[in-house]
Design a protein around this motif. Structure first.
Motif, PDB file in Angstrom:
ATOM      1  N   PRO A 522       0.762  -1.175   0.134  1.00  0.00           N
ATOM      2  CA  PRO A 522       0.080  -0.145   0.029  1.00  0.00           C
ATOM      3  C   PRO A 522       0.687   1.169   0.127  1.00  0.00           C
ATOM      4  O   PRO A 522       1.757   1.261   0.821  1.00  0.00           O
ATOM      5  CB  PRO A 522      -0.857  -0.239   1.040  1.00  0.00           C
ATOM      6  CG  PRO A 522      -0.076  -0.998   2.133  1.00  0.00           C
ATOM      7  CD  PRO A 522       0.636  -1.872   1.268  1.00  0.00           C
ATOM      8  N   LYS A 523       0.421   2.054  -0.874  1.00  0.00           N
ATOM      9  CA  LYS A 523       1.370   3.576  -0.872  1.00  0.00           C
ATOM     10  C   LYS A 523       0.329   4.624  -0.943  1.00  0.00           C
ATOM     11  O   LYS A 523      -0.974   4.370  -1.279  1.00  0.00           O
ATOM     12  CB  LYS A 523       1.918   3.495  -2.434  1.00  0.00           C
ATOM     13  CG  LYS A 523       2.826   2.321  -2.747  1.00  0.00           C
ATOM     14  CD  LYS A 523       3.192   2.168  -4.132  1.00  0.00           C
ATOM     15  CE  LYS A 523       3.721   1.033  -4.437  1.00  0.00           C
ATOM     16  NZ  LYS A 523       3.042  -0.056  -4.395  1.00  0.00           N
ATOM     17  N   THR A 524       0.806   5.672  -0.602  1.00  0.00           N
ATOM     18  CA  THR A 524       0.324   6.978  -0.401  1.00  0.00           C
ATOM     19  C   THR A 524       0.134   7.644  -1.929  1.00  0.00           C
ATOM     20  O   THR A 524       0.543   7.167  -2.800  1.00  0.00           O
ATOM     21  CB  THR A 524       0.759   7.998   0.318  1.00  0.00           C
ATOM     22  OG1 THR A 524       1.992   8.549  -0.125  1.00  0.00           O
ATOM     23  CG2 THR A 524       0.839   7.618   1.846  1.00  0.00           C
ATOM     24  N   SER A 525      -0.826   8.540  -1.963  1.00  0.00           N
ATOM     25  CA  SER A 525      -0.883   8.988  -3.375  1.00  0.00           C
ATOM     26  C   SER A 525       0.355   9.835  -3.806  1.00  0.00           C
ATOM     27  O   SER A 525       0.468  10.133  -5.034  1.00  0.00           O
ATOM     28  CB  SER A 525      -2.008  10.353  -3.196  1.00  0.00           C
ATOM     29  OG  SER A 525      -1.522  11.215  -2.333  1.00  0.00           O
ATOM     30  N   THR A 526       1.443   9.815  -2.970  1.00  0.00           N
ATOM     31  CA  THR A 526       2.753  10.677  -3.353  1.00  0.00           C
ATOM     32  C   THR A 526       3.632   9.526  -3.251  1.00  0.00           C
ATOM     33  O   THR A 526       4.992   9.683  -3.852  1.00  0.00           O
ATOM     34  CB  THR A 526       3.006  11.491  -2.377  1.00  0.00           C
ATOM     35  OG1 THR A 526       3.229  11.288  -1.147  1.00  0.00           O
ATOM     36  CG2 THR A 526       2.158  12.547  -2.599  1.00  0.00           C
ATOM     37  N   GLY A 527       3.557   8.171  -3.432  1.00  0.00           N
ATOM     38  CA  GLY A 527       4.199   7.203  -3.503  1.00  0.00           C
ATOM     39  C   GLY A 527       4.815   6.591  -2.315  1.00  0.00           C
ATOM     40  O   GLY A 527       5.944   5.789  -2.492  1.00  0.00           O
ATOM     41  N   LYS A 528       4.569   7.081  -1.219  1.00  0.00           N
ATOM     42  CA  LYS A 528       5.352   6.525  -0.275  1.00  0.00           C
ATOM     43  C   LYS A 528       4.541   5.327   0.604  1.00  0.00           C
ATOM     44  O   LYS A 528       3.238   5.278   0.282  1.00  0.00           O
ATOM     45  CB  LYS A 528       5.145   7.899   1.197  1.00  0.00           C
ATOM     46  CG  LYS A 528       6.079   8.932   0.947  1.00  0.00           C
ATOM     47  CD  LYS A 528       5.893   9.870   1.958  1.00  0.00           C
ATOM     48  CE  LYS A 528       6.778  11.152   1.585  1.00  0.00           C
ATOM     49  NZ  LYS A 528       6.738  11.978   2.740  1.00  0.00           N
ATOM     50  N   ILE A 529       5.341   4.545   0.932  1.00  0.00           N
ATOM     51  CA  ILE A 529       4.893   3.317   1.554  1.00  0.00           C
ATOM     52  C   ILE A 529       4.161   3.433   2.773  1.00  0.00           C
ATOM     53  O   ILE A 529       4.664   4.068   3.614  1.00  0.00           O
ATOM     54  CB  ILE A 529       5.726   1.962   1.451  1.00  0.00           C
ATOM     55  CG1 ILE A 529       6.249   1.715  -0.050  1.00  0.00           C
ATOM     56  CG2 ILE A 529       5.403   0.874   2.294  1.00  0.00           C
ATOM     57  CD1 ILE A 529       7.262   0.808  -0.182  1.00  0.00           C
ATOM     58  N   GLN A 530       3.074   3.086   3.081  1.00  0.00           N
ATOM     59  CA  GLN A 530       2.176   3.164   4.335  1.00  0.00           C
ATOM     60  C   GLN A 530       2.560   2.043   5.052  1.00  0.00           C
ATOM     61  O   GLN A 530       1.560   1.077   5.528  1.00  0.00           O
ATOM     62  CB  GLN A 530       0.596   3.216   3.676  1.00  0.00           C
ATOM     63  CG  GLN A 530       0.209   4.466   2.853  1.00  0.00           C
ATOM     64  CD  GLN A 530      -1.016   4.391   2.584  1.00  0.00           C
ATOM     65  OE1 GLN A 530      -1.448   3.439   1.896  1.00  0.00           O
ATOM     66  NE2 GLN A 530      -1.711   5.633   3.042  1.00  0.00           N
ATOM     67  N   LYS A 531       3.532   2.399   5.812  1.00  0.00           N
ATOM     68  CA  LYS A 531       4.076   1.277   6.863  1.00  0.00           C
ATOM     69  C   LYS A 531       2.895   1.051   8.041  1.00  0.00           C
ATOM     70  O   LYS A 531       2.888  -0.064   8.710  1.00  0.00           O
ATOM     71  CB  LYS A 531       5.452   1.561   7.443  1.00  0.00           C
ATOM     72  CG  LYS A 531       6.436   1.459   6.300  1.00  0.00           C
ATOM     73  CD  LYS A 531       7.736   1.175   6.798  1.00  0.00           C
ATOM     74  CE  LYS A 531       8.886   0.646   5.878  1.00  0.00           C
ATOM     75  NZ  LYS A 531      10.201   0.597   6.653  1.00  0.00           N
TER      76      LYS A 531
END
Length: 541
Positions: A522-531
């Motif tokens: 899963p990632k945020t809309s800016t591409g960061k992985i949602q740990k």
């Protein structure tokens, strides 16, 4: 004895004006009135028109009694309206609040209430979620409906006030307000709020203006760049590039959706010179089907943040015609606050050594005054030995004013006269910093600290791995152990045992993940992985 250089040498309107990025638009409209400022589909907007439209929007907002201290929220994609809002809203002294378009109604409602939103400009693409958010919110803002004329959306109009009609009410010669103090707020950006309600990060005119100069210098921009908007403008105000590109009379190429085909087409057709984004944007370009790719005949500067991509991705991007610059920062630092300034001598290093240099976060941005790694308890600098872990800290003019209506969090963030990032890292002997983890992402297994980033670096070297993330999984014996979530490349295959064996070859045994979960990361809309989501998933893995 008095200082003669201070005697009768006071600030006055002739020699001192508060810094603001708003002046960049008026200057560019004067210097290059007919140059294309914005490209959106088939629409072309000149700098003269861009300035005129922004003043009309500012005037229309003023007619709604919007002024200093008021918040104007926008729920917009990367469209001309978003660029116009970046100028028009602060032109009347109001504060621009850009909403992450991927948020759920409850979080949006919280932000609208917390920001005390007076006006909301919302795109029909997001009508459903925004309608639900407004039903939950206590505030009742004036709503302006934006329907993208180039890419019409089927969503419900939430207002009878149409954006273009609203704009038409304004005066193109409107005398906009220069900030009386450069410390005045210009924008409001909310953190992700993974551990509670999001915090409202307040930017000021001074920081935004200085970021523009730093952005241009750091990315090698000269006059008339062509910038493709792959980075969401709602994210840290697009790292201040809505103002930066205008400063150098560049062309903003709007991109409503970050899709490979549209990116390749735009890069080639518009001869794009610069773009920014997370590694997810690189993956989108590299993993595109062959029939969507186009050969890029010119060099494109790509400013990337978040976790540095693996060496194979860096190599593939370079081969595809991109020149990479690694940046690092936070919402609280207006976006990028460090840059991995590349030493030409490093290019001659062996591949492994060269890659080790590339993944460092680097040195302070031109507009940042202080960057260090400290022990957060003693506030002493850690040794520059590339090994001793500490917290990365910042100080300077591109650090936020603070958190809106949250004195406690602001005081904690600025304890000891430095902004505490919450990121753990090391200082190299040459003064370059390197992140090792978020403080909350360190895995403590049997009393040993395990850097999730270190494990991820090994995983990313596996040829079948497209994305991965490592988080702590509760363990009765060890307290917690590493759990790896792995997303494979299209057409690739691997087993848990193969991945574990791969890690054993590159890591100390206690750092090797005990659990491998193959799933979309899963990632945020800016591409960061949602740990934070993965930590919950790991409990049941």
């Amino acid at each position: 004895m008095s200082n003669p250089f201070e005697h009768h040498l006071d600030k006055n309107p002739a020699n001192y004006q508060p810094l603001t990025p708003l002046s960049f638009l008026s200057r560019s409209a004067l210097a290059a009135p007919n140059h294309t400022a914005i490209i959106h589909g088939n629409t072309r907007i000149s700098y003269a028109e861009f300035y005129s439209r922004s003043k009309k929007l500012a005037c229309a907002l003023a007619q709604k009694y919007i002024g200093p201290g008021d918040t104007v929220s926008v729920m917009l994609a990367n469209t001309p309206a978003m660029l116009e809002a970046h100028y028009a809203v602060p032109m009347v002294g109001a504060v621009l609040h850009t909403i992450n378009t991927r948020l759920d109604p409850a979080i949006i409602a919280f932000q609208l209430d917390h920001a005390d939103t007076k006006v909301l400009i919302t795109d029909r693409e997001f009508s459903s979620v925004m309608k639900a958010a407004l039903a939950l919110a206590k505030v009742k803002p004036v709503i302006i409906d934006y329907n993208d004329l180039e890419f019409p959306q089927s969503g419900e109009a939430l207002s009878s006030i149409d954006y273009e009609a609203f704009l038409a009410q304004g005066d193109p010669d409107f005398k906009w307000r220069w900030p009386q103090d450069e410390w005045e707020a210009i924008s409001l950006n909310y953190t992700s709020g993974t551990t509670g309600n999001p915090k409202g990060v307040v930017y000021h005119h001074r920081g935004a203006a200085l970021m523009c100069y730093a952005n241009a210098i750091s990315t090698g921009m000269t006059r008339f760049p062509v910038y493709l908007w792959t980075l969401p403008m709602f994210h840290c105000n697009g790292w201040c590039f809505p103002w930066t590109i205008t400063m150098v009379q560049g062309t903003h190429v709007c991109l409503r959706w970050v899709r490979a085909k549209a990116m390749y087409e735009s890069i080639v057709a518009n001869k794009v010179t610069h773009l920014s984004g997370a590694p997810i944007v690189m993956a989108t370009l590299l993993n595109a089907p062959d029939d969507e790719k186009q050969k890029i005949e010119h060099v494109v500067a790509f400013n990337h943040a978040a976790a540095p991509p693996p060496a194979a991705v860096i190599s593939a991007m370079t081969d595809a015609g991109f020149e990479l610059t690694h940046l690092y920062g936070l919402t609280e630092t207006y976006g990028p606050a460090t840059i991995n300034e590349w030493d030409a001598d490093w290019s001659a290093l062996e591949p492994a050594e060269r890659s080790a240099k590339r993944i460092r976060q680097g040195i302070r941005y031109v507009a940042l005054e202080g960057l260090t790694v400290k022990d957060p308890e003693t506030m002493r600098d850690v040794p520059a030995d590339a090994e001793t872990l500490g917290e990365v800290m910042f100080r300077g003019n591109i650090v936020m004013k603070g958190y809106l209506k949250n004195a406690k969090a602001t005081d904690e963030a600025f304890a000891g006269g430095w902004f505490h990032s919450g990121d753990l890292g090391v200082m190299h002997p040459d003064g370059y910093i390197q992140l090792k983890d978020r403080s909350k992402d360190i895995i403590i297994s049997g009393g040993e600290n395990i850097s999730s980033i270190e494990v991820e670096e090994v995983l990313y070297k596996h040829p079948a791995v497209a994305f991965c993330a490592v988080v702590a999984k509760p363990d009765e014996k060890w307290g917690e152990t590493p759990c790896a979530f792995v997303e494979l490349r299209p057409g690739a295959s691997a087993t848990s045992d193969e991945i574990i064996e791969w890690c054993r070859a590159g890591l100390a045994r206690y750092k090797v993940p005990r659990h491998i979960v193959f799933a979309e990361v899963p990632k945020t809309s800016t591409g960061k992985i949602q740990k934070f989501k993965l930590r919950e998933m790991a409990k049941d893995a």
